[in-house]
Design an enzyme around this catalytic site. Structure first.
Site, PDB file in Angstrom:
ATOM      1  N   HIS A 273       1.265   0.675 -13.036  1.00 39.90           N
ATOM      2  CA  HIS A 273       2.028  -0.531 -13.363  1.00 39.90           C
ATOM      3  C   HIS A 273       3.516  -0.175 -13.438  1.00 39.90           C
ATOM      4  CE1 HIS A 273       2.710  -4.524 -14.917  1.00 39.90           C
ATOM      5  NE2 HIS A 273       3.546  -3.983 -15.796  1.00 39.90           N
TER       6      HIS A 273
ATOM      7  N   MET B 255      -4.071  -7.087  -7.184  1.00 43.96           N
ATOM      8  CA  MET B 255      -3.568  -8.111  -8.088  1.00 43.96           C
ATOM      9  C   MET B 255      -4.665  -9.042  -8.606  1.00 43.96           C
ATOM     10  SD  MET B 255      -0.742  -7.010  -8.479  1.00 43.96           S
ATOM     11  CE  MET B 255       0.974  -6.741  -8.144  1.00 43.96           C
ATOM     12  N   ARG B 256      -5.729  -8.439  -9.113  1.00 44.30           N
ATOM     13  CA  ARG B 256      -6.798  -9.223  -9.728  1.00 44.30           C
ATOM     14  C   ARG B 256      -7.233  -8.543 -11.011  1.00 44.30           C
ATOM     15  NH1 ARG B 256      -9.791 -12.580  -6.288  1.00 44.30           N
ATOM     16  NH2 ARG B 256     -11.587 -12.292  -7.627  1.00 44.30           N
TER      17      ARG B 256
ATOM     18  N   GLY C 273       0.776  -1.238   0.000  1.00 39.58           N
ATOM     19  CA  GLY C 273       0.000   0.000   0.000  1.00 39.58           C
ATOM     20  C   GLY C 273       0.810   1.292   0.000  1.00 39.58           C
TER      21      GLY C 273
ATOM     22  N   THR D 176       9.481   5.524  -6.236  1.00 38.83           N
ATOM     23  CA  THR D 176       9.604   6.967  -5.987  1.00 38.83           C
ATOM     24  C   THR D 176       8.846   7.750  -7.064  1.00 38.83           C
ATOM     25  OG1 THR D 176      11.766   6.536  -5.083  1.00 38.83           O
ATOM     26  CG2 THR D 176      11.283   8.822  -5.599  1.00 38.83           C
TER      27      THR D 176
ATOM     28  N   ASN E  75       1.529   3.062  -2.590  1.00 40.38           N
ATOM     29  CA  ASN E  75       0.819   3.993  -3.484  1.00 40.38           C
ATOM     30  C   ASN E  75      -0.450   4.526  -2.828  1.00 40.38           C
ATOM     31  OD1 ASN E  75       2.073   4.371  -6.303  1.00 40.38           O
ATOM     32  ND2 ASN E  75       2.398   2.199  -5.864  1.00 40.38           N
TER      33      ASN E  75
HETATM   34  C1  GAR Z   1       3.305  -1.049  -7.453  1.00 43.85           C
HETATM   35  O1  GAR Z   1       4.666  -0.975  -7.800  1.00 43.85           O
HETATM   36  C2  GAR Z   1       2.454  -1.173  -8.684  1.00 43.85           C
HETATM   37  O2  GAR Z   1       3.037  -0.572  -9.805  1.00 43.85           O
HETATM   38  C3  GAR Z   1       2.383  -2.673  -8.855  1.00 43.85           C
HETATM   39  O3  GAR Z   1       2.276  -3.172  -7.554  1.00 43.85           O
HETATM   40  C4  GAR Z   1       3.017  -2.340  -6.684  1.00 43.85           C
HETATM   41  C5  GAR Z   1       2.192  -2.104  -5.454  1.00 43.85           C
HETATM   42  O4  GAR Z   1       2.968  -1.481  -4.473  1.00 43.85           O
HETATM   43  N1  GAR Z   1       1.260  -3.047  -9.650  1.00 43.85           N
HETATM   44  C6  GAR Z   1       1.288  -4.031 -10.557  1.00 43.85           C
HETATM   45  O5  GAR Z   1       2.268  -4.726 -10.749  1.00 43.85           O
HETATM   46  C7  GAR Z   1       0.005  -4.199 -11.334  1.00 43.85           C
HETATM   47  N2  GAR Z   1       0.169  -5.090 -12.432  1.00 43.85           N
HETATM   48  P1  GAR Z   1       2.274  -0.805  -3.225  1.00 43.85           P
HETATM   49  O6  GAR Z   1       1.353  -1.857  -2.590  1.00 43.85           O
HETATM   50  O7  GAR Z   1       3.406  -0.462  -2.310  1.00 43.85           O
HETATM   51  O8  GAR Z   1       1.513   0.398  -3.700  1.00 43.85           O
END
Ligand code: GAR
Length: 201
Positions: A108, A89-90, A11, A171, A13
């Site tokens: 992504h 992730m779904r 989490g 970042t 982001n």
């Molecule tokens: C992020 O880096 C996002 O780009 C990636 O999961 C991470 C989640 O990090 N998403 C994917 O790979 C989607 N296909 P977070 O839980 O620290 O935000």
């Protein structure tokens, strides 16, 4: 604007979005955080800030569509206008995508259309690219195939490991994602076919 964040894991982001709401870089409010994982740290981050945190257990539903219908109904109940996927992730069903057309964003960790799906950073390193980055895009029924909103490149060095590259990409993600959300809120994203035009004025 009522925002919802869907997250399966750490989490970071989500945290960037919450921080941007607090600092008024985003003119909206995160009204709910939903996860498909009971132990997602994202849920804890939400609770820490007094935001409603919902774990919706996929195993209680007959399939993807039934699960998504439950999420959609929870979102509609809270009058959510923008759904922000942050490490969720779904794949979303077409029902979900249609209910929130151009109202679901994803981030992504690669320059799409390169390296979609799981482990975008690992894929980029294995391919030995010299530049990677991250992409914010609208979600359609495909795997990371929706219209691109913002992208930013990140150098890849010979010495990089998955962790070091991920850190550099994160970042950038934490800056790019709040910006994309605010652009939508301010009505600065216009669709032209499958092109997303960004009015940066
Ligand atoms: C992020 O880096 C996002 O780009 C990636 O999961 C991470 C989640 O990090 N998403 C994917 O790979 C989607 N296909 P977070 O839980 O620290 O935000």
């Amino acid at each position: 604007m009522h925002l919802a964040v869907l997250a399966s894991g750490y989490g970071s982001n989500l945290q960037a979005i919450i921080n941007a709401v607090q600092s008024r870089e985003i003119d909206g409010r995160v009204v709910v955080v939903i996860s498909d994982q009971s132990d997602a740290f994202a849920l804890q981050r939400a609770r820490n800030k007094g935001i409603e945190a919902l774990f919706i257990d996929p195993s209680l539903f007959s399939g993807r569509e039934a699960y998504d219908r439950e999420i959609v109904s929870q979102l509609q109940r809270r009058e959510v206008e923008l759904v922000i996927l942050a490490g969720f992730m779904r794949l979303l069903s077409s029902h979900f995508v249609k209910e929130f057309k151009y109202r679901i964003m994803n981030i992504h960790p690669s320059l799409l259309p390169a390296f979609p799906g799981l482990d975008g950073v690992k894929q980029a390193l294995a391919y030995s690219v010299k530049v990677s980055g991250c992409t914010v895009h609208f979600v359609d029924e495909g795997l990371d195939t929706g219209p691109i909103i913002l992208q930013e490149a990140v150098n890849v060095y010979d010495s990089d490991t998955e962790d070091s590259l991920l850190l550099r990409i994160h970042t950038v993600e934490h800056r790019l994602y709040p910006r994309a959300v605010q652009l939508l809120i301010k009505g600065k994203l216009k669709m032209d076919g499958r092109r997303c035009l960004v009015d940066e004025s």
